[in-house]
Motif scaffolding. Sequence first.
Motif, PDB file in Angstrom:
ATOM      1  N   GLN A 163      38.957  15.197  22.109  1.00 40.39           N
ATOM      2  CA  GLN A 163      37.674  15.389  21.518  1.00 40.39           C
ATOM      3  C   GLN A 163      37.884  15.575  19.901  1.00 40.39           C
ATOM      4  O   GLN A 163      38.934  16.462  19.640  1.00 40.39           O
ATOM      5  CB  GLN A 163      37.076  16.639  21.993  1.00 40.39           C
ATOM      6  CG  GLN A 163      36.864  16.437  23.440  1.00 40.39           C
ATOM      7  CD  GLN A 163      35.623  15.976  23.925  1.00 40.39           C
ATOM      8  OE1 GLN A 163      34.543  15.644  22.973  1.00 40.39           O
ATOM      9  NE2 GLN A 163      35.020  15.640  24.974  1.00 40.39           N
ATOM     10  N   THR A 164      37.135  15.169  19.197  1.00 39.03           N
ATOM     11  CA  THR A 164      36.936  15.567  17.727  1.00 39.03           C
ATOM     12  C   THR A 164      35.851  16.182  17.609  1.00 39.03           C
ATOM     13  O   THR A 164      34.717  15.467  17.807  1.00 39.03           O
ATOM     14  CB  THR A 164      37.421  14.321  16.944  1.00 39.03           C
ATOM     15  OG1 THR A 164      38.680  14.052  17.185  1.00 39.03           O
ATOM     16  CG2 THR A 164      37.312  14.764  15.493  1.00 39.03           C
ATOM     17  N   ARG A 165      35.804  17.280  16.745  1.00 33.03           N
ATOM     18  CA  ARG A 165      34.439  17.934  16.623  1.00 33.03           C
ATOM     19  C   ARG A 165      34.078  18.345  15.207  1.00 33.03           C
ATOM     20  O   ARG A 165      33.035  19.080  15.089  1.00 33.03           O
ATOM     21  CB  ARG A 165      34.415  19.284  17.409  1.00 33.03           C
ATOM     22  CG  ARG A 165      34.420  19.047  18.959  1.00 33.03           C
ATOM     23  CD  ARG A 165      34.288  20.473  19.713  1.00 33.03           C
ATOM     24  NE  ARG A 165      34.170  19.960  21.249  1.00 33.03           N
ATOM     25  CZ  ARG A 165      35.202  19.945  22.065  1.00 33.03           C
ATOM     26  NH1 ARG A 165      36.252  20.566  21.637  1.00 33.03           N
ATOM     27  NH2 ARG A 165      35.126  19.728  23.260  1.00 33.03           N
ATOM     28  N   GLY A 199      36.839   9.615  15.472  1.00 33.93           N
ATOM     29  CA  GLY A 199      36.922  10.485  16.424  1.00 33.93           C
ATOM     30  C   GLY A 199      35.512  10.576  16.863  1.00 33.93           C
ATOM     31  O   GLY A 199      34.493   9.943  16.567  1.00 33.93           O
ATOM     32  N   ALA A 200      35.648  11.329  18.189  1.00 36.42           N
ATOM     33  CA  ALA A 200      34.184  11.322  19.100  1.00 36.42           C
ATOM     34  C   ALA A 200      34.378  12.670  19.773  1.00 36.42           C
ATOM     35  O   ALA A 200      35.397  13.078  20.177  1.00 36.42           O
ATOM     36  CB  ALA A 200      34.255   9.817  19.958  1.00 36.42           C
ATOM     37  N   ALA A 201      33.156  13.106  20.135  1.00 36.33           N
ATOM     38  CA  ALA A 201      32.917  14.284  21.074  1.00 36.33           C
ATOM     39  C   ALA A 201      32.104  13.960  22.015  1.00 36.33           C
ATOM     40  O   ALA A 201      30.948  13.792  21.490  1.00 36.33           O
ATOM     41  CB  ALA A 201      32.769  15.487  20.227  1.00 36.33           C
ATOM     42  N   ILE A 202      32.242  14.219  23.417  1.00 34.91           N
ATOM     43  CA  ILE A 202      31.164  14.217  24.213  1.00 34.91           C
ATOM     44  C   ILE A 202      30.566  15.430  24.466  1.00 34.91           C
ATOM     45  O   ILE A 202      31.446  16.571  24.825  1.00 34.91           O
ATOM     46  CB  ILE A 202      31.850  13.550  25.605  1.00 34.91           C
ATOM     47  CG1 ILE A 202      32.399  12.209  25.252  1.00 34.91           C
ATOM     48  CG2 ILE A 202      30.719  13.486  26.884  1.00 34.91           C
ATOM     49  CD1 ILE A 202      33.505  11.851  26.745  1.00 34.91           C
ATOM     50  N   THR A 238      23.888  13.352  28.349  1.00 31.69           N
ATOM     51  CA  THR A 238      25.225  13.018  27.619  1.00 31.69           C
ATOM     52  C   THR A 238      24.857  12.267  26.361  1.00 31.69           C
ATOM     53  O   THR A 238      24.330  11.349  26.173  1.00 31.69           O
ATOM     54  CB  THR A 238      26.210  12.204  28.548  1.00 31.69           C
ATOM     55  OG1 THR A 238      26.090  12.776  29.634  1.00 31.69           O
ATOM     56  CG2 THR A 238      27.643  12.198  27.748  1.00 31.69           C
ATOM     57  N   VAL A 239      25.733  12.967  25.286  1.00 35.65           N
ATOM     58  CA  VAL A 239      25.526  12.395  23.883  1.00 35.65           C
ATOM     59  C   VAL A 239      26.893  12.444  23.298  1.00 35.65           C
ATOM     60  O   VAL A 239      27.791  13.394  23.751  1.00 35.65           O
ATOM     61  CB  VAL A 239      24.667  13.328  23.166  1.00 35.65           C
ATOM     62  CG1 VAL A 239      23.114  13.310  23.415  1.00 35.65           C
ATOM     63  CG2 VAL A 239      25.232  14.833  23.277  1.00 35.65           C
ATOM     64  N   VAL A 240      27.206  11.545  22.609  1.00 39.51           N
ATOM     65  CA  VAL A 240      28.666  11.384  22.177  1.00 39.51           C
ATOM     66  C   VAL A 240      28.577  11.509  20.606  1.00 39.51           C
ATOM     67  O   VAL A 240      27.652  10.360  19.964  1.00 39.51           O
ATOM     68  CB  VAL A 240      29.438   9.884  22.406  1.00 39.51           C
ATOM     69  CG1 VAL A 240      30.419   9.782  21.760  1.00 39.51           C
ATOM     70  CG2 VAL A 240      29.156   9.770  24.086  1.00 39.51           C
ATOM     71  N   ALA A 241      29.163  12.332  19.805  1.00 38.58           N
ATOM     72  CA  ALA A 241      29.262  12.381  18.397  1.00 38.58           C
ATOM     73  C   ALA A 241      30.217  11.456  18.021  1.00 38.58           C
ATOM     74  O   ALA A 241      31.279  11.502  18.556  1.00 38.58           O
ATOM     75  CB  ALA A 241      29.421  13.874  17.975  1.00 38.58           C
ATOM     76  N   ILE A 245      25.977   8.292  19.737  1.00 41.09           N
ATOM     77  CA  ILE A 245      25.314   7.394  20.788  1.00 41.09           C
ATOM     78  C   ILE A 245      24.916   8.194  22.025  1.00 41.09           C
ATOM     79  O   ILE A 245      25.623   9.130  22.566  1.00 41.09           O
ATOM     80  CB  ILE A 245      26.478   6.215  21.391  1.00 41.09           C
ATOM     81  CG1 ILE A 245      26.810   5.427  20.108  1.00 41.09           C
ATOM     82  CG2 ILE A 245      25.798   5.556  22.614  1.00 41.09           C
ATOM     83  CD1 ILE A 245      27.746   4.440  20.668  1.00 41.09           C
ATOM     84  N   VAL A 246      23.538   8.090  22.110  1.00 44.83           N
ATOM     85  CA  VAL A 246      22.988   8.922  23.467  1.00 44.83           C
ATOM     86  C   VAL A 246      22.692   7.907  24.557  1.00 44.83           C
ATOM     87  O   VAL A 246      22.436   6.887  24.193  1.00 44.83           O
ATOM     88  CB  VAL A 246      21.469   9.408  22.665  1.00 44.83           C
ATOM     89  CG1 VAL A 246      20.722   9.894  23.716  1.00 44.83           C
ATOM     90  CG2 VAL A 246      21.757  10.006  21.492  1.00 44.83           C
ATOM     91  N   ILE A 247      23.071   8.553  25.685  1.00 45.38           N
ATOM     92  CA  ILE A 247      23.015   7.684  27.024  1.00 45.38           C
ATOM     93  C   ILE A 247      21.902   8.210  27.660  1.00 45.38           C
ATOM     94  O   ILE A 247      21.692   9.663  27.945  1.00 45.38           O
ATOM     95  CB  ILE A 247      24.495   8.179  27.855  1.00 45.38           C
ATOM     96  CG1 ILE A 247      25.569   7.759  27.017  1.00 45.38           C
ATOM     97  CG2 ILE A 247      24.432   7.301  28.988  1.00 45.38           C
ATOM     98  CD1 ILE A 247      26.940   8.069  27.710  1.00 45.38           C
ATOM     99  N   THR A 248      21.003   7.455  27.835  1.00 41.46           N
ATOM    100  CA  THR A 248      20.017   7.649  28.762  1.00 41.46           C
ATOM    101  C   THR A 248      19.785   7.138  30.241  1.00 41.46           C
ATOM    102  O   THR A 248      20.800   5.878  30.126  1.00 41.46           O
ATOM    103  CB  THR A 248      18.372   7.269  28.058  1.00 41.46           C
ATOM    104  OG1 THR A 248      18.384   5.877  28.117  1.00 41.46           O
ATOM    105  CG2 THR A 248      18.373   7.582  26.674  1.00 41.46           C
ATOM    106  N   MET A 249      19.459   7.830  31.112  1.00 39.81           N
ATOM    107  CA  MET A 249      19.469   7.215  32.623  1.00 39.81           C
ATOM    108  C   MET A 249      18.335   7.496  33.357  1.00 39.81           C
ATOM    109  O   MET A 249      17.345   8.136  32.725  1.00 39.81           O
ATOM    110  CB  MET A 249      20.500   8.239  33.158  1.00 39.81           C
ATOM    111  CG  MET A 249      22.079   8.337  32.724  1.00 39.81           C
ATOM    112  SD  MET A 249      22.852   6.843  32.833  1.00 39.81           S
ATOM    113  CE  MET A 249      23.333   6.783  34.458  1.00 39.81           C
ATOM    114  N   PRO A 250      17.860   6.710  34.271  1.00 36.79           N
ATOM    115  CA  PRO A 250      16.784   6.738  34.854  1.00 36.79           C
ATOM    116  C   PRO A 250      16.733   7.985  35.733  1.00 36.79           C
ATOM    117  O   PRO A 250      17.547   8.603  36.058  1.00 36.79           O
ATOM    118  CB  PRO A 250      16.790   5.758  36.109  1.00 36.79           C
ATOM    119  CG  PRO A 250      18.042   4.731  35.471  1.00 36.79           C
ATOM    120  CD  PRO A 250      18.935   5.316  34.661  1.00 36.79           C
ATOM    121  N   ASP A 251      15.590   8.682  35.726  1.00 34.12           N
ATOM    122  CA  ASP A 251      15.365   9.961  36.072  1.00 34.12           C
ATOM    123  C   ASP A 251      15.123   9.727  37.775  1.00 34.12           C
ATOM    124  O   ASP A 251      13.740   9.889  38.156  1.00 34.12           O
ATOM    125  CB  ASP A 251      14.056  10.692  35.304  1.00 34.12           C
ATOM    126  CG  ASP A 251      13.957  12.164  35.780  1.00 34.12           C
ATOM    127  OD1 ASP A 251      14.882  12.731  36.404  1.00 34.12           O
ATOM    128  OD2 ASP A 251      13.339  13.066  35.371  1.00 34.12           O
TER     129      ASP A 251
END
Length: 181
Positions: A16-18, A116-119, A144-147, A81-87
């Motif tokens: 992770q990189t923050r 770098g990325a951070a979940i 879940t979001v990934v910076a 990158i934002v991950i969306t899922m069916p509810d």
Amino acid sequence: MTDQREQVRPLLQTRQTRDFTDQPIDDASLAALADVARWSGSSANTQPWRFIVVRDPAALQGIAAAGMPQTRSFATATAGIVITMPDESSRAISHAFDEGRAAERMLVGATMLGLGAAIAWLVGDARKTVGELLGIPADRKVRTVVALGHPSEAGRRPHAAPGQARLPREDVVFDDRWPAD
């Protein structure tokens, strides 16, 4: 060092990189990371995720503010990158698994690109806030979001002293069965 260990080195170096610089990520790298995510495996190949590539500084700051402290990396990220899922509560476990697979692949992909990325996981009201911020339909959820960004000097610093980042192998990897006491 074994050849096998060298071959998996990118995975061993992923972390992770923050904290990021203000240098933007080029479009080709963001497209590559989105493709890495969409080519991730999913339960029964359902591909339930949809991804939102976020570059807008105001949206990145909104994500950072909505989910603190988990989303602190978005305060300096130049993309996400934002991950969306069916509810769908009936598929909650398989969706969480698929979501995690896509997020981890983006983390590895970012490392391979020299980024770098951070979940982060959004909890509580942060899910609704980010959903509204990004116009996510009511039948989908964001968790879940990934910076993403170019790591700053602070972001490159190890989080643990050498030799302390992981438990010793003999404490976590066992052959054939659980060890006797």
